[in-house]
Design a protein around this motif. Structure first.
Motif, PDB file in Angstrom:
ATOM      1  N   THR A 226       3.859  -5.309 -10.856  1.00 32.04           N
ATOM      2  CA  THR A 226       5.195  -4.884 -11.299  1.00 32.04           C
ATOM      3  C   THR A 226       5.151  -3.783 -12.348  1.00 32.04           C
ATOM      4  N   GLN A 227       3.966  -3.337 -12.729  1.00 30.27           N
ATOM      5  CA  GLN A 227       3.848  -2.324 -13.768  1.00 30.27           C
ATOM      6  C   GLN A 227       2.473  -1.682 -13.725  1.00 30.27           C
ATOM      7  N   VAL A 228       2.356  -0.539 -14.394  1.00 33.59           N
ATOM      8  CA  VAL A 228       1.070   0.119 -14.594  1.00 33.59           C
ATOM      9  C   VAL A 228       0.574  -0.261 -15.979  1.00 33.59           C
ATOM     10  N   VAL A 229      -0.704  -0.629 -16.063  1.00 30.31           N
ATOM     11  CA  VAL A 229      -1.303  -1.055 -17.327  1.00 30.31           C
ATOM     12  C   VAL A 229      -2.489  -0.150 -17.629  1.00 30.31           C
ATOM     13  N   ILE A 230      -2.557   0.323 -18.862  1.00 32.41           N
ATOM     14  CA  ILE A 230      -3.659   1.170 -19.317  1.00 32.41           C
ATOM     15  C   ILE A 230      -4.493   0.361 -20.303  1.00 32.41           C
ATOM     16  N   ASN A 249      13.454   0.539  -9.441  1.00 39.61           N
ATOM     17  CA  ASN A 249      13.262   0.147  -8.046  1.00 39.61           C
ATOM     18  C   ASN A 249      11.845  -0.343  -7.777  1.00 39.61           C
ATOM     19  N   VAL A 250      11.324  -1.127  -8.707  1.00 45.80           N
ATOM     20  CA  VAL A 250       9.994  -1.679  -8.514  1.00 45.80           C
ATOM     21  C   VAL A 250      10.047  -2.791  -7.472  1.00 45.80           C
ATOM     22  N   GLU A 251       9.125  -2.746  -6.525  1.00 47.08           N
ATOM     23  CA  GLU A 251       9.001  -3.788  -5.523  1.00 47.08           C
ATOM     24  C   GLU A 251       7.585  -4.370  -5.524  1.00 47.08           C
ATOM     25  N   TYR A 252       6.559  -3.498  -5.418  1.00 48.89           N
ATOM     26  CA  TYR A 252       5.191  -3.972  -5.568  1.00 48.89           C
ATOM     27  C   TYR A 252       4.304  -2.794  -5.991  1.00 48.89           C
ATOM     28  N   ASP A 269       4.268   2.471  -4.586  1.00 48.49           N
ATOM     29  CA  ASP A 269       4.823   1.121  -4.544  1.00 48.49           C
ATOM     30  C   ASP A 269       4.850   0.711  -3.074  1.00 48.49           C
ATOM     31  N   GLU A 270       4.168  -0.368  -2.737  1.00 50.20           N
ATOM     32  CA  GLU A 270       3.921  -0.684  -1.342  1.00 50.20           C
ATOM     33  C   GLU A 270       5.145  -1.216  -0.590  1.00 50.20           C
ATOM     34  N   GLN A 271       6.151  -1.684  -1.304  1.00 49.34           N
ATOM     35  CA  GLN A 271       7.250  -2.356  -0.608  1.00 49.34           C
ATOM     36  C   GLN A 271       8.619  -1.724  -0.829  1.00 49.34           C
ATOM     37  N   GLU A 273       9.794   1.170   0.282  1.00 44.93           N
ATOM     38  CA  GLU A 273      10.327   1.710   1.534  1.00 44.93           C
ATOM     39  C   GLU A 273      10.838   0.593   2.449  1.00 44.93           C
ATOM     40  N   ILE A 274      10.108  -0.519   2.476  1.00 51.48           N
ATOM     41  CA  ILE A 274      10.484  -1.635   3.343  1.00 51.48           C
ATOM     42  C   ILE A 274      11.749  -2.319   2.837  1.00 51.48           C
ATOM     43  N   ASN A 275      11.793  -2.602   1.542  1.00 53.10           N
ATOM     44  CA  ASN A 275      12.886  -3.413   0.998  1.00 53.10           C
ATOM     45  C   ASN A 275      14.124  -2.608   0.601  1.00 53.10           C
ATOM     46  N   LEU A 276      13.932  -1.336   0.250  1.00 52.49           N
ATOM     47  CA  LEU A 276      15.046  -0.554  -0.271  1.00 52.49           C
ATOM     48  C   LEU A 276      15.489   0.565   0.657  1.00 52.49           C
ATOM     49  N   GLY A 277      14.717   0.807   1.721  1.00 54.50           N
ATOM     50  CA  GLY A 277      15.098   1.847   2.667  1.00 54.50           C
ATOM     51  C   GLY A 277      14.869   3.260   2.175  1.00 54.50           C
ATOM     52  N   LEU A 278      13.960   3.438   1.208  1.00 51.31           N
ATOM     53  CA  LEU A 278      13.657   4.772   0.699  1.00 51.31           C
ATOM     54  C   LEU A 278      12.718   5.502   1.647  1.00 51.31           C
ATOM     55  N   ASN A 279      12.709   6.814   1.572  1.00 50.66           N
ATOM     56  CA  ASN A 279      11.614   7.564   2.174  1.00 50.66           C
ATOM     57  C   ASN A 279      10.354   7.323   1.356  1.00 50.66           C
ATOM     58  N   SER A 280       9.193   7.656   1.920  1.00 48.94           N
ATOM     59  CA  SER A 280       7.909   7.448   1.232  1.00 48.94           C
ATOM     60  C   SER A 280       8.005   7.990  -0.188  1.00 48.94           C
ATOM     61  N   ARG A 281       7.785   7.111  -1.157  1.00 50.29           N
ATOM     62  CA  ARG A 281       7.993   7.494  -2.555  1.00 50.29           C
ATOM     63  C   ARG A 281       6.697   7.436  -3.340  1.00 50.29           C
TER      64      ARG A 281
END
Length: 470
Positions: A226-230, A249-252, A269-271, A273-281
């Motif tokens: 759900t996040q990027v960690v440094i 719009n975080v999904e995975y 974010d792997e999901q 496009e599947i869950n939100l109907g976005l183009n490849s982001r």
């Protein structure tokens, strides 16, 4: 005449390598733009029913290149030193059971292989054994084994330090698991970090970016669902979280890669496009200050396909875009929030829809320019940039095209020889301008009427320059 002969010889040698050139948007049955198909090895040849991840190895002894293809049944090794006639050398079987998830990375002439197969651990394989395979294909055995964890989603290696990081393991809440592999045959577990929970994927580097507070430190940039960690992992006994950052719009939070100057981080974010109907982001972050990372912008690709893994080489971001195959995106103007697709090779024929079909991974780091695609159902494919997109022809340093990117005009200039001809093509190979008998050392060309996109400028039939027109 000698100059013309040289360039023709280059083009002819290239065409011999290109088994199936990309012509009129197709390479055989595969849709394409700017990428030719070198060769393909179907799953059946590798005694497999499904492929997943991939990586590559270049033999330092002779420069030969090898593809490493992860399969649900094991790991395949392919000699691609002749890219048109690759040799399937054999397979290292999985440790226990078949698994949809397998991953391999390399260090010091060894492959390190993990899987989500329970109890798999990490297989270690001496890649120099590939030099002399008498009667391929053969069944290989591992050279060493690490059992500090059972299953792992992925293995990350910092080749500069000789440390591997198992991520998504069955240990430490799935947080990074540190392994000293400086002696590849005697791996030693040296610590872990469960502070931020499950890590799905990561890149670990010796940091050399704009934040001088961390210059020379070993930094992990992780995708944590759900996040990027440094994380500063220089001290394996005491890893320190530097910062975390989320996004809309975080999904995975799946996988990301740094630009080569360590300034920007490109995340998939792997999901979404599947869950939100976005183009490849692709979510782009500005890591100018590691203690205070910032969202930069979203890049949306031309299709609805789900993005999977992405890697940066030079000014190009290579995405394994599942049903949309390999996508190559120009990031030379990323600072100004501009990214532009410059080519693609679509390995999945039915559609470009969201979902888990098509290209699982791409490996773009071979010096030859050949790119490995591991496609779930097509198996191993090897592609290469079409000659139109090549930027390493003879006399490349003689000519300059500026500004790049451009919006109104470009200037083509030469150091010491007169300009004779300039031809400009679109990324699909369509000629849009041709100038002859220029007879000067510089030429100004109006491009404001060109549609935005990637273009190629052929100068004197001696070299080709790539430009971005906004």
């Amino acid at each position: 005449m000698k100059q013309i002969t040289t360039i023709l010889a280059f083009l002819i040698s290239f065409s011999v390598y290109a088994q199936t050139p990309c012509e009129s948007g197709m390479a055989g049955s595969f849709p394409c733009s700017g990428y030719d198909l070198q060769s393909q090895i179907p799953l059946g040849v590798m005694n497999s029913t499904r492929a997943n991840d991939s990586w590559g190895w270049t033999d330092p002894q002779d420069g030969k290149e090898y593809a490493i293809i992860c399969l649900i049944e094991g790991t395949a090794f392919i000699d691609i030193s002749d890219p048109v006639n690759p040799i399937y050398l054999g397979q290292l079987p999985t440790e226990n059971n078949s698994s949809t998830w397998r991953d391999a990375k390399t260090y010091n002439n060894y492959a390190f292989i993990v899987s989500e197969d329970s109890g798999h651990g990490m297989q270690i394989f001496d890649l120099t054994r590939l030099r002399n395979v008498a009667n391929p294909p053969v069944v290989f055995t591992e050279d060493a084994h690490y059992s500090g964890f059972g299953s792992a989603h992925n293995i990350v290696i910092n080749e500069a330090t000789g440390y591997a990081y198992g991520v998504g393991t069955n240990m430490n809440s799935g947080g990074p698991h540190f392994i000293n592999i400086q002696d590849p045959l005697t791996p030693i577990g040296v610590g872990s970090d469960s502070t931020n929970g499950y890590c799905h994927d990561a890149q670990v580097v010796i940091y050399n970016g704009p934040d001088t507070d961390y210059t020379g430190r070993e930094i992990l940039f992780g995708s944590y669902e759900t996040q990027v960690v440094i994380v500063d992992v220089t001290d394996k006994n005491n890893p320190q979280t530097i910062s975390t950052i989320g996004y809309t719009n975080v999904e995975y939070t799946h996988q990301g890669w740094l630009t080569e100057d360590h300034r920007y981080f490109l995340l998939g974010d792997e999901q979404d496009e599947i869950n939100l109907g976005l183009n490849s982001r692709t979510i782009v972050f500005d890591f100018n200050d590691l203690d205070n990372p910032q969202f930069h912008f979203d890049y949306l690709g031309p299709t609805a396909a789900t993005d999977h893994n992405g890697y940066v080489k030079g000014n190009t971001f290579y995405i394994s875009n599942n049903a949309a195959g390999l996508r190559a995106v120009d990031i030379s103007d990323i600072a100004n929030m501009n990214m532009m697709e410059e080519g693609f090779f679509d390995s999945y024929l039915p559609d470009n829809n969201a979902g888990y079909n098509g290209a699982w991974n791409v490996y773009p780091f071979f010096e030859s320019g050949n790119i490995v695609i591991s496609d779930r159902t097509q198996g191993f494919l090897l592609v290469t940039p079409s000659v139109l997109g090549m930027n390493d022809l003879p006399y490349n340093d003689e000519f300059t095209v500026y500004p790049n990117p451009a919006s109104e005009n470009i200037t083509v200039s030469s150091k010491s020889m007169e300009l004779e001809s300039i031809t400009i093509y679109t990324g699909l190979g369509q000629k849009v301008l041709a100038l002859d008998s220029i007879d000067s050392y510089a030429s100004n060309i109006v491009v404001s009427n060109f549609p935005p996109g990637i273009y190629f400028v052929n100068i004197n039939n001696l070299t080709v320059k790539k430009i971005l027109i906004n």
